[in-house]
Design a protein around this motif. Structure first.
Motif, PDB file in Angstrom:
ATOM      1  N   SER A  83      -5.960   0.737 -13.798  1.00 27.54           N
ATOM      2  CA  SER A  83      -5.977   2.183 -13.646  1.00 27.54           C
ATOM      3  C   SER A  83      -4.565   2.746 -13.490  1.00 27.54           C
TER       4      SER A  83
ATOM      5  N   GLY B 165     -13.047   3.918 -11.802  1.00 26.09           N
ATOM      6  CA  GLY B 165     -13.203   3.061 -10.647  1.00 26.09           C
ATOM      7  C   GLY B 165     -14.446   2.209 -10.634  1.00 26.09           C
TER       8      GLY B 165
ATOM      9  N   SER C   1       1.385   6.521  -7.110  1.00 21.76           N
ATOM     10  CA  SER C   1       0.308   7.379  -7.592  1.00 21.76           C
ATOM     11  C   SER C   1       0.668   8.849  -7.447  1.00 21.76           C
TER      12      SER C   1
ATOM     13  N   TYR D 282       0.809  -1.213   0.000  1.00 21.02           N
ATOM     14  CA  TYR D 282       0.000   0.000   0.000  1.00 21.02           C
ATOM     15  C   TYR D 282       0.844   1.265   0.000  1.00 21.02           C
TER      16      TYR D 282
ATOM     17  N   LEU E 218      -8.662   3.776  -2.841  1.00 18.45           N
ATOM     18  CA  LEU E 218      -9.236   2.452  -2.643  1.00 18.45           C
ATOM     19  C   LEU E 218      -9.571   2.301  -1.166  1.00 18.45           C
TER      20      LEU E 218
ATOM     21  N   VAL F 177      -7.883  -1.733 -10.158  1.00 19.16           N
ATOM     22  CA  VAL F 177      -6.851  -0.831  -9.633  1.00 19.16           C
ATOM     23  C   VAL F 177      -5.577  -0.928 -10.459  1.00 19.16           C
TER      24      VAL F 177
ATOM     25  N   PHE G 163     -13.397   1.626  -5.029  1.00 21.38           N
ATOM     26  CA  PHE G 163     -12.264   2.234  -5.724  1.00 21.38           C
ATOM     27  C   PHE G 163     -12.842   3.371  -6.551  1.00 21.38           C
TER      28      PHE G 163
ATOM     29  N   GLU H 105      -6.694  -7.913  -1.233  1.00 15.68           N
ATOM     30  CA  GLU H 105      -7.901  -7.221  -1.676  1.00 15.68           C
ATOM     31  C   GLU H 105      -8.778  -8.129  -2.530  1.00 15.68           C
TER      32      GLU H 105
END
Length: 456
Positions: A219, A391, A186, A179, A353, A216, A410, A208
């Motif tokens: 993206s 999302g 990001s 994470y 998320l 995710v 998300f 997850e």
């Protein structure tokens, strides 16, 4: 030697909150913090608050666009704003503690025995304290794996130190696909860096929901983040560009040049130097302070709170830990780690998320009559208004009772929406309550109408 009712080691969320409560109740409290740069704890100084300040600036920068030089200037300004914010919060936290009657000592604390602590003061000298009760809230520190050259390379950073770099790296390599690594991927992608994430496992955020994790990953990749899975880092070395990271994948070896390398391979409980053995405080196999459901250690008058106790590494868990310990000292002792309800969390990528409860796979393994609800974020009017339609939202429901088993959002503002679901789950409310509620418009929360209307 000074004798007090309570010695609290560590100025984190749990420590500072409990210190204030005990002082206001008329008890004497000494709060020991090793650095005056850490008043307020990890969250305020090197984690939640500064990273989210950067996240906000990064999203604004992505919208503004421009060339790399322009983005680099905006990044430099964002780092300065982050420093201003954390400095102001440090001062506020110190003043609040002192104003409540807490004595703050700056120095390294070390146990002499079960009741006595020696503090090597940062300004020189030492002070010995005796406490009727002692509370440990020293947090965690970044873990640096034994990768050849990693410790010697000048372009290597942790999540705490990368934010102090004034220059935006044109290329950033992140070791670790957890994470923390993904959040930084990001941020820096939005600022304009070319980011490569290197992770050793084949799965992507494997804890997850698999369906949501796939969205995710796509993206991030669509935004330019390169994710190398099942990749081994063979070595890191200084180079003219900054650093070179040699990795091995199924396709062979590859050298990744970078101006900066972020090591995001997790955090470990911060117990170094505490001399816990002198007090008889036991550790777990993973090096955390061993506690029971009341957060008592192996010594009944010593407690541990927050990351150092080896639980979930969230500042709000440290806060709730302070409530549990407070109930032992000032209350009826009824609050425990076993009755604090569901724990939500958010990963501040873009969009964020957020999750609470079980994944679909977990619910099926446990034998529930699983019903699923899905909704594209693009179907939410507020997401379109904000120009953030990316999302997906997914919920897991028990078909037999109508209770919500889990939610995985998300989407934009998911960090706010997930708290509504947590509240419903803790209250034992069926999903129909959220489905039929009246929400203001346009908001992201009203997506819960359509999401839970799709349960089948």
């Amino acid at each position: 030697m000074k004798t007090v009712d309570n010695i609290i080691i560590g100025f984190g969320k749990g420590g500072k909150t409990l210190a204030g409560a005990l002082a206001k109740a008329g008890q004497s409290v000494v709060l020991v913090e090793r650095s005056d740069r850490m008043f307020g704890g990890t969250c305020i100084n090197v984690a939640c608050i500064p990273t989210k300040s950067l996240e906000h600036s990064a999203r604004l920068s992505a919208v503004q666009g421009g060339g790399f030089a322009e983005k680099a200037e905006r990044y430099r300004a964002a780092v300065e704003e982050k420093r201003r914010l954390t400095g102001a919060l440090r001062r506020k936290n110190y003043d609040k503690a002192v104003g409540a009657g807490v004595e703050v000592l700056v120095g390294e604390a070390s146990f002499l025995d079960g009741h006595r602590v020696s503090v090597a003061l940062s300004g020189g000298g030492s002070e010995e304290l005796r406490g009727e009760r002692i509370l440990i809230n020293t947090g965690a520190r970044p873990f640096i794996p034994p990768i050849p050259g990693l410790a010697d390379c000048g372009a290597v950073y942790t999540s705490e130190t990368l934010m102090e770099r004034d220059e935006l790296p044109e290329r950033l390599v992140i070791i670790g696909g957890g994470y923390i690594g993904l959040e930084f991927a990001s941020y820096y992608t939005n600022f304009g860096s070319r980011v490569t994430v290197v992770q050793d496992g084949p799965g992507f955020i494997p804890r997850e929901d698999e369906e949501v994790a796939a969205v995710v990953l796509k993206s991030l990749e669509d935004r330019g983040v390169r994710v190398l899975r099942s990749a081994a880092v063979l070595g890191v070395k200084d180079a003219q560009v900054g650093a070179e990271v040699t990795v091995k994948t199924a396709e062979g070896e590859e050298v990744l040049p970078a101006q900066a390398v972020l090591v995001a391979t997790g955090r470990r409980p911060n117990v170094a130097g505490l001399n816990l053995a002198a007090a008889g405080v036991e550790l777990t196999e993973r090096g955390a302070v061993k506690t029971d459901e009341h957060l008592r250690t192996s010594v009944p008058h010593i407690w541990a709170m927050g990351d150092v106790a080896g639980g979930l590494q969230f500042t709000y868990i440290s806060l709730d830990d302070s409530r549990i310990v407070k109930s032992q000292i000032l209350g009826d002792g009824g609050r425990t780690t076993q009755n604090r309800g569901e724990v939500p969390y958010s990963v501040f990528i873009d969009p964020p998320l957020s999750r609470v409860g079980m994944t679909e796979a977990e619910a099926r393994r446990r034998g529930y009559d699983v019903k699923i609800a899905r909704l594209s974020a693009a179907a939410v009017p507020k997401a379109q208004v904000m120009r953030r339609p990316a999302g997906v939202l997914k919920a897991v429901v028990d078909g037999a009772t109508g209770n919500i088993l889990g939610a995985h959002f998300f989407c934009a503002e998911s960090q706010e929406m997930i708290n509504l679901v947590k509240l419903a789950m803790d209250a034992g409310l069926p999903y129909t309550v959220l489905r039929d509620a009246i929400y203001t418009h346009p908001t992201m929360s009203e997506a819960l109408n359509d999401l839970f209307a799709a349960v089948n």
